[in-house]
Design a protein around this motif. Structure first.
Motif, PDB file in Angstrom:
ATOM      1  N   VAL A 107       0.820  -1.339  -0.143  1.00  0.00           N
ATOM      2  CA  VAL A 107      -0.213   0.403   0.162  1.00  0.00           C
ATOM      3  C   VAL A 107       0.993   2.052   0.298  1.00  0.00           C
ATOM      4  O   VAL A 107       1.148   1.998  -1.143  1.00  0.00           O
ATOM      5  N   LYS A 108       1.546   0.898   0.812  1.00  0.00           N
ATOM      6  CA  LYS A 108       2.693   2.273   1.206  1.00  0.00           C
ATOM      7  C   LYS A 108       3.526   2.471  -0.385  1.00  0.00           C
ATOM      8  O   LYS A 108       3.424   3.791  -0.801  1.00  0.00           O
TER       9      LYS A 108
ATOM     10  N   LEU B  69       0.598   4.475  -3.166  1.00  0.00           N
ATOM     11  CA  LEU B  69       0.457   5.785  -2.514  1.00  0.00           C
ATOM     12  C   LEU B  69       2.009   6.830  -3.117  1.00  0.00           C
ATOM     13  O   LEU B  69       1.516   7.235  -3.703  1.00  0.00           O
TER      14      LEU B  69
ATOM     15  N   LYS C 127      -6.543   5.984  -2.757  1.00  0.00           N
ATOM     16  CA  LYS C 127      -7.457   5.657  -1.833  1.00  0.00           C
ATOM     17  C   LYS C 127      -8.360   4.989  -2.349  1.00  0.00           C
ATOM     18  O   LYS C 127      -8.809   4.069  -3.015  1.00  0.00           O
TER      19      LYS C 127
ATOM     20  N   ALA D  12      -3.655   9.424   3.542  1.00  0.00           N
ATOM     21  CA  ALA D  12      -4.186   8.425   3.351  1.00  0.00           C
ATOM     22  C   ALA D  12      -3.914   7.434   4.127  1.00  0.00           C
ATOM     23  O   ALA D  12      -4.230   6.102   4.006  1.00  0.00           O
ATOM     24  N   TYR D  13      -2.666   6.610   3.820  1.00  0.00           N
ATOM     25  CA  TYR D  13      -2.307   5.780   4.870  1.00  0.00           C
ATOM     26  C   TYR D  13      -3.111   5.706   6.214  1.00  0.00           C
ATOM     27  O   TYR D  13      -4.008   4.850   6.713  1.00  0.00           O
TER      28      TYR D  13
ATOM     29  N   GLU E  80      -5.545   7.575   7.115  1.00  0.00           N
ATOM     30  CA  GLU E  80      -6.920   7.413   6.962  1.00  0.00           C
ATOM     31  C   GLU E  80      -7.797   6.328   6.939  1.00  0.00           C
ATOM     32  O   GLU E  80      -8.269   5.842   6.760  1.00  0.00           O
ATOM     33  N   MET E  81      -6.990   5.266   5.623  1.00  0.00           N
ATOM     34  CA  MET E  81      -7.326   4.001   5.364  1.00  0.00           C
ATOM     35  C   MET E  81      -6.838   3.542   6.992  1.00  0.00           C
ATOM     36  O   MET E  81      -7.984   2.753   6.644  1.00  0.00           O
TER      37      MET E  81
END
Lengths: 102, 102
Positions: free
Chosen positions: A84-85, A88, A94, B31-32, B34-35
């Motif tokens: 995920v990192k 991003l 998202k 974003a990370y 918040e996820m």
DNA sequence: TCAGTATATGTCAGAATTGACATACTGTGA
DNA sequence: TCACAGTATGTCAATTCTGACATATACTGA
């Protein structure tokens, strides 16, 4: 999941075990692995689309070329967090992440 | 992100640091986080909806009550992997997971 | 062929995450 | 008030993940 998938997973280093064990892969376990593979593939596609080398991406996320290779290979030692990192960092939103794992 | 959010994060144990540091939270970092918070909240909502105690959920995912509490609290020591595993164990689909993080 | 670039694979010490435990806090029914 | 169930918080040893390194393999252009 079919045999093709099993072979694919085995090849990638997941401990699949016997066929019986394989058949016992619960729905959750399957979903989890499928999500990781989807993220892996997305990462590779994105990196290539942006014409970056693994080395360049590694630098951007303060990792190493070898780990990026493992991320893209769906290596079982790679966490969803790291994938995920990476995504991003490549500018994936998202929303797109959500679409990817679905 | 506004001050309210900063306070919320701080309260939950995230190392926010100075206001300057806070303002430097990159888009990806935000974003990370918040996820993760979205997954935390979803986990708690789901567990309660299914009328399970933290202890019961813990047993189902072979963890402990205290870790489930941390998962729901958005504790920074909890990985996305663990949250995802917990949600899948509660019967949440990949599709719904995707919607959750978006 | 060969050098150069990109990617893959194996390994490992250090860092992060984990389950478990103790214990504190909170609400609630008697 | 009090006992009890559920949740929160702090800690820590064991496990897992990580970046880094060495090295192997694959591909390309000269």
């Amino acid at each position: 999941m079919d045999k093709r998938k099993q072979a694919k997973l085995k090849k990638k280093g997941w401990k699949v075990g016997t066929v019986a064990d394989f058949l016992d892969l619960s729905t959750e376990e399957s979903a989890y692995i499928e999500m990781k593979l989807a993220l892996s593939e997305k990462l590779k596609a994105r990196r290539i689309r942006q014409k970056l080398t693994q080395k360049q991406l590694a630098k951007a996320i303060e990792s190493s070329q070898s780990r990026v290779a493992k991320m893209e290979a769906g290596d079982p030692t790679v966490s969803i967090d790291l994938l995920v990192k990476g995504l991003l960092a490549l500018g994936v939103s998202k929303k797109e992440l959500g679409r990817t794992i679905s």
